[in-house]
Motif scaffolding. Structure first.
Motif, PDB file in Angstrom:
ATOM      1  N   ALA A 170      -7.736   3.346  -5.341  1.00 51.94           N
ATOM      2  CA  ALA A 170      -7.751   4.653  -4.880  1.00 51.94           C
ATOM      3  C   ALA A 170      -8.641   5.698  -4.627  1.00 51.94           C
ATOM      4  CB  ALA A 170      -6.294   5.427  -5.319  1.00 51.94           C
ATOM      5  N   THR A 171      -9.324   5.616  -5.918  1.00 53.80           N
ATOM      6  CA  THR A 171     -10.148   6.628  -6.292  1.00 53.80           C
ATOM      7  C   THR A 171     -11.452   6.030  -5.262  1.00 53.80           C
ATOM      8  OG1 THR A 171     -11.259   5.300  -8.194  1.00 53.80           O
ATOM      9  CG2 THR A 171      -9.883   7.150  -8.603  1.00 53.80           C
ATOM     10  N   TYR A 172     -11.839   4.692  -5.210  1.00 48.87           N
ATOM     11  CA  TYR A 172     -12.801   4.302  -4.374  1.00 48.87           C
ATOM     12  C   TYR A 172     -12.569   4.446  -2.791  1.00 48.87           C
ATOM     13  CZ  TYR A 172     -13.462   1.426  -8.353  1.00 48.87           C
ATOM     14  OH  TYR A 172     -13.460   0.793  -9.761  1.00 48.87           O
ATOM     15  N   GLU A 173     -11.261   4.372  -2.472  1.00 50.99           N
ATOM     16  CA  GLU A 173     -10.927   4.953  -0.926  1.00 50.99           C
ATOM     17  C   GLU A 173     -10.942   6.321  -0.978  1.00 50.99           C
ATOM     18  OE1 GLU A 173     -10.156   2.885   1.168  1.00 50.99           O
ATOM     19  OE2 GLU A 173      -9.496   4.233   2.619  1.00 50.99           O
ATOM     20  N   ILE A 203      -4.192   9.343   2.518  1.00 53.98           N
ATOM     21  CA  ILE A 203      -5.100   8.180   2.460  1.00 53.98           C
ATOM     22  C   ILE A 203      -4.185   7.021   1.950  1.00 53.98           C
ATOM     23  CG2 ILE A 203      -7.225   9.395   2.009  1.00 53.98           C
ATOM     24  CD1 ILE A 203      -6.900   8.441  -1.122  1.00 53.98           C
ATOM     25  N   THR A 204      -4.620   5.973   2.476  1.00 52.97           N
ATOM     26  CA  THR A 204      -3.722   4.639   2.275  1.00 52.97           C
ATOM     27  C   THR A 204      -4.482   4.010   1.218  1.00 52.97           C
ATOM     28  OG1 THR A 204      -2.949   4.728   4.539  1.00 52.97           O
ATOM     29  CG2 THR A 204      -2.455   2.709   3.172  1.00 52.97           C
ATOM     30  N   VAL A 205      -3.753   3.609   0.099  1.00 53.83           N
ATOM     31  CA  VAL A 205      -4.257   3.312  -1.289  1.00 53.83           C
ATOM     32  C   VAL A 205      -3.576   1.967  -1.667  1.00 53.83           C
ATOM     33  CG1 VAL A 205      -5.315   5.347  -1.831  1.00 53.83           C
ATOM     34  CG2 VAL A 205      -3.303   4.607  -2.623  1.00 53.83           C
ATOM     35  N   GLU A 240       0.808  -1.228  -0.021  1.00 55.58           N
ATOM     36  CA  GLU A 240       0.074  -0.025   0.031  1.00 55.58           C
ATOM     37  C   GLU A 240       0.838   1.280  -0.061  1.00 55.58           C
ATOM     38  OE1 GLU A 240      -2.581  -0.583   3.390  1.00 55.58           O
ATOM     39  OE2 GLU A 240      -4.121  -1.604   2.240  1.00 55.58           O
ATOM     40  N   VAL A 277      -0.412   3.632  -8.952  1.00 47.61           N
ATOM     41  CA  VAL A 277      -1.505   3.595  -8.176  1.00 47.61           C
ATOM     42  C   VAL A 277      -2.684   3.008  -8.681  1.00 47.61           C
ATOM     43  CG1 VAL A 277      -3.183   5.033  -6.714  1.00 47.61           C
ATOM     44  CG2 VAL A 277      -1.036   6.008  -7.715  1.00 47.61           C
ATOM     45  N   ILE A 328      -6.343  12.224  -7.211  1.00 46.02           N
ATOM     46  CA  ILE A 328      -5.323  11.287  -6.943  1.00 46.02           C
ATOM     47  C   ILE A 328      -4.218  11.522  -7.898  1.00 46.02           C
ATOM     48  CG2 ILE A 328      -4.661   8.725  -6.937  1.00 46.02           C
ATOM     49  CD1 ILE A 328      -6.552   9.187  -4.732  1.00 46.02           C
TER      50      ILE A 328
END
Lengths: 466, 271, 426
Positions: free
Chosen positions: C117-120, C138-140, C57, C113, C89
């Motif tokens: 990531a966008t969902y997160e 944010i951790t993606v 991540e 990435v 992002i």
């Protein structure tokens, strides 16, 4: 889900009937259950049975046939022009089935594909109303049936009524029905395979299918082509299946047999207690895992090995699939052989030892020949298992129908082709799809034949020593 | 007649026979099945070219002791044998002794006829084949024929040597098993109640056969029937609860038993 | 003559004992070969699958610009949900590497990435709209190729065109690592997500739930039917042609290839009865027909092992036949029946081929909502992943296999415990 609610309603009514029936029976004899023929609970069950069973049976029938009936009614309601393609000809079955899916999607409120035509939404409304009316009608009939029969049963309650006997014969009929499931399954398999195969053989002659040397069903893709332009000669598939199954047996039979002999005649109890379950793990591993193992590890290994000794090995070689399949059926061979070897009477061994034979002489010359019929039966069962195995070959064998006996080449099998023909977008009625059923029919009869012979051989063998 | 009465406390020890050649002799033999002490301190001589019968009530250990004589008990994992059992002065439980060779010298016929599921010919030929005692087909045919002749079966089966041995009647099967044992040319033949599964006529035939075989083989027979022991044997040993109670000439044992247990058994007071 | 014979026997002994030893070795060798194969299988699967239980991540500082997330500022959930988080992002990534300028390089950079990531980012904003306008960490997940790189499964020395990531991308990733932005954690997505086209986002949950629905239906149908059939055949059935036919049928069905049951399901349940494709209900029905023989055979064996004396005792005190069965025979036979059922269920859980026939191979990205919703099952998920071209799916496939095997071990252990606990010698 609505059906589930209906089921629950009927079950609740049945429970209620049970309570009412029990009460009535005790009430009739002034709470002196001794005067009743059966225990009060049986009178309750008697009423509950009449309430629940017919209603649930009706419901099951309805659920099974409702979609088909509705579909036909909706289809009939469509305007004539909806069933014509742009060129004016009748719409292909495939397009109709697509359209029906559209209608169903619209009816259930999902977003349908593309801009829907007015007749689609009209049909969707019609379908909805049909389904709804059908459901309520069904619910009413089922509940009425349950209540009606329950009240009839309720009136019949008298101290002389043999409620227990009636309930017990009801249960017995239920059990009989359950045991006929096996027969129904077999009939279902045979009928569905025969029916679809018959449709296939109206388009492709049986002889072409059974004796043709070329298999390429995917060529008949364009709409203006008829089935006969694709090649449906199944010989390469039979040869491929045979090749892979043979490789599997060549691996499994010696290993399985020798393991069984060692296990039953030589191994110390401790070793046996460890090795026997360990071997049986092999039988418990899902075939998809073997398929992955074959494709990921074994096939590249064989290919690499072939390269080092200068052999051209296909990456989907029959050898890889056969080898892994062989590993899979080792436990079938070993546990069946183990059974038959242990069934050879001890007196037979003692007779041999008493003459001064060594252990291996006794095994090879007395025990093995005595157990041979049973072992052959086991091998036949293993062969049938190998022929019908699907996932390993789907994942590790090829798709190209090469007619070859070279274990390093890629071959395809009956099961691989069934999966390939039926997975993904299908068009029913096309020879391509129907061919899968014809292959299934062949597969079913070959394995059935092997099983029947094997079971008979094993049974005869057992009787010999019983 | 130098047979001595053996005291009940134990039968170990001293020579019991002076004027006849001893084929097998056991001293202080003990057999254990796991915890169970099945044979207790048995000492016994078996005379060459004679029939010795083991009698005694069920579970007395006579079959167990018989199976010690060609180490058939080796096939049972929990079985342990101690003491001294000699065949021609050789300790058969010695490490140097080869079980396979021993069993070639001491053959065995079992309670229930156990022909192999093969042809009659193959049943007989099995022993000579595994031991390599026949060179060539002609010699093997010869052995098969002579064994069947000696077992008194030849006339009945000579036309169907290729049919399965399991297809014969019970008595014929048992004679086939005897012929099978003879084919290896053993020195001693052990018979574990060979007639218990047979009818009286078949039994009579086997008994007759045993009497004839005596000229060439030393025979030990376990039997339930005292009449049979009296009819076929020259010497009789009476076992009781794992002990050898008395052993002597059959005539003596049956007419003038030394021990009252023997007396009781013979006169049918228990059994 | 006799001593001659003994000599002959003795002469052959050495040879015969050598043969004995050889034969014994063949036997032992066969077992060892089989066990070695089993071991190889486990070692390969576990070796390649363990990696999937950890995920790489990346902690990214993202500015949630109000004009991108919520231009009108009314915190309308529909607007928040539809906002272009990808842009945020991307911006955050590009800010980290000001030296990356060309279009091609920027795209290569953004490939590090994961789409996840966008969902997160959306999840965070939807959960707490007050974050809008702030700069948050944010951790993606990183995309699968870089996950493999981080796990050392990419050969960096190989020629650039032979791998899926370029030297440049590797250099960028190294820089991220140097800055301490890359971390390795337990891959909980494997257990909480359903299928996805992106390996790093793909999880097994949907398949587990699908398997659960399918097995529940199988159990609910096959256990009562199987037990009832066994009781009828063992306790009631008269010896006649009908009973014989049932028995022959059961024995044969036990050996019919599973794919034939799939064909039956397709032709009867889907085409004749019009049941929904890909639904656990149909899968459950097909597997019921498949496991019934196993359960019936095991149940009959269990009933057979109940001694007749028990039955006579019950009948002797005046119990009816059904009472005798329900009160006495069934309780005693139940452990055996349950053991057989568990084994049948374990078979059903591992079964793939018939489910392919009834369309349970669709790509299902959601957890199925019920037994009528399209779904897939664990073995089919394994098949689908094994078929995927992406290298990272190899790892997931092995991991999914490990999870499936864990379920199977659990079920079989249950059967063994049951058998041990209730084992009874009469």
């Amino acid at each position: 889900m609505n059906t589930l609610i209906l089921v629950l309603v009927i079950l609740a009514l049945a429970t209620l009937s049970y309570v009412v029936g029990t009460r009535r029976s005790t009430g009739l004899v002034d709470n002196k259950p001794k005067d009743l023929h059966s225990l009060p609970g049986y009178y309750g069950l008697y009423v509950a049975m009449w309430c629940g069973v017919p209603a649930l049976a009706l419901l099951a029938l309805w659920t099974a046939f409702e979609p088909t009936i509705v579909k036909h009614m909706v289809l009939a309601s469509l305007p004539a022009q909806a069933l014509l393609d742009p060129a004016g000809g009748p719409l292909s079955d495939q397009r109709i089935s697509l359209m029906m899916t559209d209608i169903a999607n619209t009816a259930s409120g999902n977003i349908s594909s593309g801009a829907s035509q007015s007749y689609i939404s009209e049909a969707a409304v019609y379908q909805r109303s049909l389904t709804d009316t059908g459901y309520w009608l069904m619910a009413a009939v089922a509940v009425a049936l349950g209540l009606g029969l329950a009240s009839l049963a309720y009136r019949r309650i008298s101290p002389k009524l043999r409620a227990r006997n009636d309930v017990e014969s009801g249960v017995k009929y239920f059990m009989i029905a359950c045991s006929t499931v096996a027969i129904l399954t077999t009939i279902g398999i045979i009928l569905s395979l025969l029916f679809e195969s018959y449709r296939f053989f109206t388009q492709v002659p049986v002889t072409d299918f059974l004796f043709g040397l070329s298999w390429s069903p995917q060529t008949a893709m364009r709409a203006d082509q008829v089935g006969s332009s694709g090649a449906f000669g199944a010989i390469p598939l039979f040869v491929g299946t045979g090749l892979i199954a043979t490789i599997a047996l060549v691996v499994a039979v010696p290993i399985g047999l020798l393991s069984a002999i060692y296990m039953s005649e030589y191994a110390a109890p401790k070793f046996r207690a460890f090795a026997k379950p360990a071997l049986e793990i092999l039988a418990g591993i899902p075939t998809v895992v073997y398929g992955f193992f074959a494709a990921l590890t074994v096939a590249p290994a064989i290919r690499g090995f072939g390269e080092t000794i200068g052999l051209d090995v296909s990456s989907e070689s029959a050898l890889a699939a056969g080898l892994v399949m062989g590993i899979m059926i080792i436990p079938f061979v070993s546990s069946l052989s183990d059974d038959v070897i242990t069934a050879v009477p001890q007196a037979m061994r003692e007779g041999s030892y008493g003459l001064g034979a060594t252990k291996s002489e006794t095994i090879r010359k007395v025990v093995f020949p005595a157990a041979l019929p049973g072992i052959v039966g086991g091998i036949l069962l293993a062969a049938s298992r190998a022929i019908g195995e699907t996932m390993i070959v789907v994942m590790a064998a090829g798709l190209a129908a090469n007619l070859t006996a070279n274990p390093f080449a890629a071959v395809t099998t009956v099961t691989v082709q069934i999966v390939t023909l039926l997975v993904g977008d299908q068009e029913f009625d096309s020879p391509k799809t129907l061919a899968a059923f014809a292959l299934g029919l062949v597969l079913f009869f070959i394995t059935l034949l092997l099983n029947v012979i094997a079971l008979r051989v094993v049974r005869k063998y057992r009787e010999q020593y019983d | 007649m130098t047979d001595q009465h053996q005291p009940f406390e134990g039968t170990a020890g001293q020579p019991r026979i002076a004027d006849r050649s001893v084929k097998v002799s056991a001293t202080n033999a003990n057999v254990y099945y796991g915890e169970k002490h099945a044979i207790k301190d048995v000492g016994l001589d078996i005379v060459a070219q004679e029939v010795t019968a083991f009698i005694g009530p069920s579970g007395c250990g006579k079959s167990t002791f018989l199976r010690c004589l060609n180490r058939m008990n080796d096939t049972i994992d929990i079985c342990r044998v101690t003491g001294d059992i000699r065949l021609d002065e050789e300790d058969i439980y010695d490490r140097k002794i080869d079980v396979v060779e021993l069993r070639a010298r001491v053959g065995m016929v079992f309670q229930k006829p156990n022909p192999f599921p093969k042809s009659i010919y193959e049943n007989i030929a099995y022993g000579p084949r595994i031991h390599g005692t026949a060179t060539g087909k002609a010699e093997l045919d010869e052995i098969v024929q002579s064994s069947l002749v000696r077992a008194g079966l030849w006339e009945e089966v000579k036309d169907r040597l290729d049919s399965p041995g399991t297809g014969l009647s019970g008595g014929q099967q048992q004679r086939l098993c005897i012929a099978r044992a003879i084919a290896v040319s053993p020195e001693v033949i052990l018979m574990d109640e060979p007639c218990s599964a047979l009818d009286p006529i078949a039994t009579a035939k086997i008994e007759e056969l045993i009497d004839e075989l005596r000229t060439n083989f030393t025979i030990v027979i376990v039997t339930h029937s005292m009449q049979q022991a009296a009819r076929v044997s020259q010497r009789t040993a009476f076992f009781h609860l794992g002990r050898l109670i008395e052993c002597g000439d059959t005539e003596t044992i049956f007419t003038n038993p030394q021990h009252n247990l023997t007396q009781g058994y013979i006169t049918g007071r228990f059994g | 003559m006799t001593s001659n014979n003994t000599d002959l026997v003795r002469a052959g002994l050495a040879r015969r004992y050598r043969a004995e030893k050889r034969f014994r070795l063949y036997g032992l060798g066969a077992i060892l070969v089989a066990l070695a194969m089993l071991l190889t299988l486990f070692v390969t699967i576990f070796g390649s699958g363990l990696g999937a239980f950890t995920a790489t991540e990346m902690t990214l500082e993202v500015t949630l610009f109000p004009q991108d997330v919520d231009p009108e500022g009314n915190r309308d959930p529909d607007v928040l949900s539809a906002a272009n988080y990808r842009k945020l992002i991307s911006q955050a990534m590009l800010d980290l590497f000001p030296d990356v300028t060309t279009r091609q390089d920027r795209r290569a950079l953004l490939a590090i990435v994961s789409d996840g990531a966008t969902y997160e980012a959306r999840r965070r904003v939807m959960a707490d709209p007050s974050l809008i306008g702030q700069r948050i960490d944010i951790t993606v997940p990183v995309s699968s190729d870089f996950d493999l790189l981080n796990k050392g499964k990419v050969d960096e020395t190989s020629a650039e065109h032979e791998r899926r990531i370029t030297d440049k991308q590797i250099a960028w990733f190294k820089r991220l690592q140097d800055r301490g932005m890359i971390s390795t954690t337990f891959n909980k997505r494997l257990f909480t997500n359903s299928d996805s086209r992106q390996p790093e986002l793909a999880g097994i949950l949907g398949a587990v739930v699908g398997s659960m629905y399918t097995l529940l239906i199988t159990l609910a149908l096959s256990f009562p039917i199987g037990v009832a059939a066994a009781v009828y055949l063992e306790e009631y059935a008269p010896q006649n042609w009908f009973t014989d036919m049932i028995e022959v049928n059961i024995n044969n069905l036990a050996a019919v290839p599973s794919i034939v049951f799939g064909l039956l399901g397709l032709a009867v349940f889907l085409n004749v009865f019009g049941m929904p494709r890909s639904a656990p209900v149909v899968g459950g029905l097909v597997l019921t027909l498949m496991t019934l023989p196993t359960i019936i055979i095991a149940s009959r064996a269990a009933l057979k092992s109940v001694p007749p004396s028990i039955r006579e005792a019950a009948l002797g005190v005046g119990a009816s036949k059904l009472q005798m069965i329900v009160h006495h025979v069934l309780p005693l036979a139940m452990p055996g029946m349950l053991t057989g059922t568990i084994i049948g269920m374990a078979q059903a859980l591992g079964e793939t081929a018939p489910l392919l026939m009834i369309g349970m191979v669709a790509f299902i990205a959601d957890v199925p909502g019920g037994p009528l919703a399209p779904s897939t099952v664990m073995p089919v998920q394994i098949y689908l992943w094994a078929d995927s071209a992406e290298r990272a799916f190899v790892e997931r496939t092995s991991a999914a296999i490990m999870i499936l095997l864990a379920f199977l071990v659990f079920m079989n252990a249950g059967a063994v415990v049951l058998r041990k606990k209730f084992e009874r010698k009469w």
